[in-house]
Design an enzyme around this catalytic site. Structure first.
Site, PDB file in Angstrom:
ATOM      1  N   GLY A  65       0.796  -1.222   0.000  1.00 45.17           N
ATOM      2  CA  GLY A  65       0.000   0.000   0.000  1.00 45.17           C
ATOM      3  C   GLY A  65       0.827   1.269   0.000  1.00 45.17           C
TER       4      GLY A  65
ATOM      5  CD  GLU B   1      -2.190  -1.456 -12.109  1.00 49.59           C
ATOM      6  OE1 GLU B   1      -1.205  -2.083 -12.535  1.00 49.59           O
ATOM      7  OE2 GLU B   1      -2.612  -1.581 -10.949  1.00 49.59           O
TER       8      GLU B   1
ATOM      9  CG  ASN C 223       3.482 -10.161  -3.213  1.00 51.37           C
ATOM     10  OD1 ASN C 223       4.062  -9.090  -3.079  1.00 51.37           O
ATOM     11  ND2 ASN C 223       2.172 -10.249  -3.334  1.00 51.37           N
TER      12      ASN C 223
ATOM     13  NE  ARG D   5       6.534  -9.950   0.218  1.00 55.48           N
ATOM     14  CZ  ARG D   5       5.233  -9.886   0.463  1.00 55.48           C
ATOM     15  NH1 ARG D   5       4.635 -10.882   1.096  1.00 55.48           N
ATOM     16  NH2 ARG D   5       4.511  -8.851   0.074  1.00 55.48           N
TER      17      ARG D   5
ATOM     18  CB  VAL E 181       0.749 -11.496   5.864  1.00 56.11           C
ATOM     19  CG1 VAL E 181       0.160 -11.424   7.272  1.00 56.11           C
ATOM     20  CG2 VAL E 181       1.853 -10.463   5.695  1.00 56.11           C
TER      21      VAL E 181
ATOM     22  NE  ARG F 160      -3.021  -9.593   6.866  1.00 59.28           N
ATOM     23  CZ  ARG F 160      -2.230  -9.109   5.933  1.00 59.28           C
ATOM     24  NH1 ARG F 160      -1.490  -8.029   6.168  1.00 59.28           N
ATOM     25  NH2 ARG F 160      -2.170  -9.678   4.726  1.00 59.28           N
TER      26      ARG F 160
END
Length: 441
Positions: free
Chosen positions: A164, A199, A288, A290, A293, A334
């Site tokens: 973000g 975009e 991503n 990796r 979360v 979360r």
């Protein structure tokens, strides 16, 4: 692999430690002075202090992190998420020292680190991308022309941005140049790259992602879809798997596009391909490089420990049978130390903490009762995950688990999560990325 350095902190460091220990792997963590008494330091077998003039610096110092790995006899480095998790420089240095990098190759990270380059690569691979425009060396008039071609509303995005940060919405031409300068500045300040692009903003889109895994024998496997449309400030707050309310044809197309995206960059280890879905159309958003979360919801519906697969694959083991079966439904919520109305960080002491327990409940946390959530890092306290045989049962379990969660001493978003999960819109599923704006708080 007998010894692993985890170049991270908080919840993800504790998560990696848990699986590594179950595999008999010794764990070492790095930490800043402000994290000397933190949970990840307490959980690891060994901890190395990295001195820096700012707390976050300990987790961004490539040379200090790799030196710590060598000094403590570690054979491998796991970067977690955030910080240097998508740093080709760290991956390169790990390889230069003869250590094992737990993640995709440095070259893949480089290819996908720029959102502009990623868009180009995906177009070449036949993966649909959101209409946009590059802005290298563009004059003010060129920028305005590009905005008219892309159409409003649009997003001005930093090419190296993420989470973000380095992204702003523009609804009409009058603010485009002003916002462009702000995003360029943010890109340079946070990511060392002021490259920007435009975009199209899809007003009522859903944020759907596909977990992929590049195996040691060259396959790219997908582990199903996640719906990550519940967001505030362009950051995810609730995720679920599988995504509901999509046609079988669309689900199949998304999974195929994700595997094609991974194959196009010879993907290895765990990664995620993110899409925006509008009606029956979908567009590539980013990859991503990796672990995410929200990986626990995928683990719950597949029965696969993704961190274990990461560690085994990194040393050449062939893991995962294709296709991976998805069963039941999982939801992740979360818990943040933040104002539940304005969604602003609200650090403080975790004076009382009691998490829910029971069948179908999983909590991944980075703090214990008595710890302090500081202003220096992301204020994520824990991730509450629930699993059930179907979505209706999972939502009911989420409602009950949130009601049983006790936290005091600081302000959290727990009331907002409860209101969200209790809402008719969430209960119905298939919501878009604007759902948080419609929840009373």
């Amino acid at each position: 692999m007998k010894s692993l350095l985890i170049a991270n902190r908080g919840e993800i460091a504790c998560r990696v430690i848990k699986t590594a220990k179950s595999m008999g792997i010794r764990t070492v963590v790095v930490h800043s002075e402000s994290d000397a008494e933190s949970r990840h330091v307490r959980e690891a077998d060994e901890a190395v202090l990295i001195e820096s003039d700012r707390p976050v610096g300990a987790y961004l110092d490539v040379e200090a992190i790799t030196s710590a790995a060598v000094a403590t006899g570690c054979e491998a480095v796991h970067p977690g998420y955030g910080f240097l998790s998508e740093s080709s420089a760290l991956a390169d240095r790990v390889h230069e020292l003869g250590l094992t990098w737990v993640g995709p190759t440095a070259e893949t990270i480089r290819m996908m680190s720029s959102k502009v380059n990623a868009r180009d690569l995906m177009e070449q691979a036949g993966v649909p991308v959101v209409p946009g425009a590059r802005l290298e060396d563009a004059s003010d008039e060129d920028v305005l022309d590009a905005g008219r071609r892309v159409g409003y509303p649009l997003l001005v995005k930093a090419a190296a941005g993420g989470g973000g940060i380095g992204m702003q919405r523009v609804d009409d031409e009058s603010r485009l140049l002003q916002v462009l300068e702000q995003v360029r500045s943010a890109g340079g300040r946070f990511f060392g790259d002021s490259t920007t692009f435009l975009e199209r903003f899809l007003v009522s889109a859903r944020h759907i992602e596909v977990q992929i895994f590049g195996t040691a024998d060259g396959r790219v496997v997908d582990l199903g879809l996640r719906d990550c449309s519940v967001q505030r400030r362009h950051q995810k707050i609730v995720e679920e798997s599988p995504a509901v309310g999509l046609s079988e044809d669309l689900i199949a197309a998304l999974r195929t596009a994700a595997r094609n995206a991974g194959s196009a960059v010879a993907y290895q280890n765990a990664g995620t391909v993110e899409f925006l879905v509008s009606g029956d159309e979908f567009f590539f958003l980013e990859m991503n490089t990796r672990i995410q979360v929200e990986h626990p919801v995928t683990e719950l519906v597949t029965g696969v420990d993704l961190v274990e697969m990461q560690l085994r694959s990194a040393v050449g083991e062939i893991v995962l049978v294709d296709p991976v079966e998805v069963r039941g439904h999982a939801i992740e919520m979360r818990l943040y130390a933040e104002d539940p109305v304005r969604f602003l960080p609200s650090p403080g002491p975790l004076e009382h903490y009691r998490e829910p327990t029971g069948n179908g409940i999983r909590v991944d946390r980075g703090y214990d009762q008595g710890d302090v959530i500081t202003r220096f890092f992301d204020p994520l306290i824990a991730k509450l995950c629930v699993y059930a045989d179907d979505r209706t049962s999972a939502v009911a379990r989420a409602q009950a688990a949130l009601a049983d969660f006790e936290v005091s001493g600081l302000i959290t978003n727990l009331p907002f999560l409860a209101a969200l999960v209790d809402s008719d819109e969430f209960d119905a599923g298939g919501y878009d990325t604007n759902i948080c704006d419609r929840i009373k708080r």
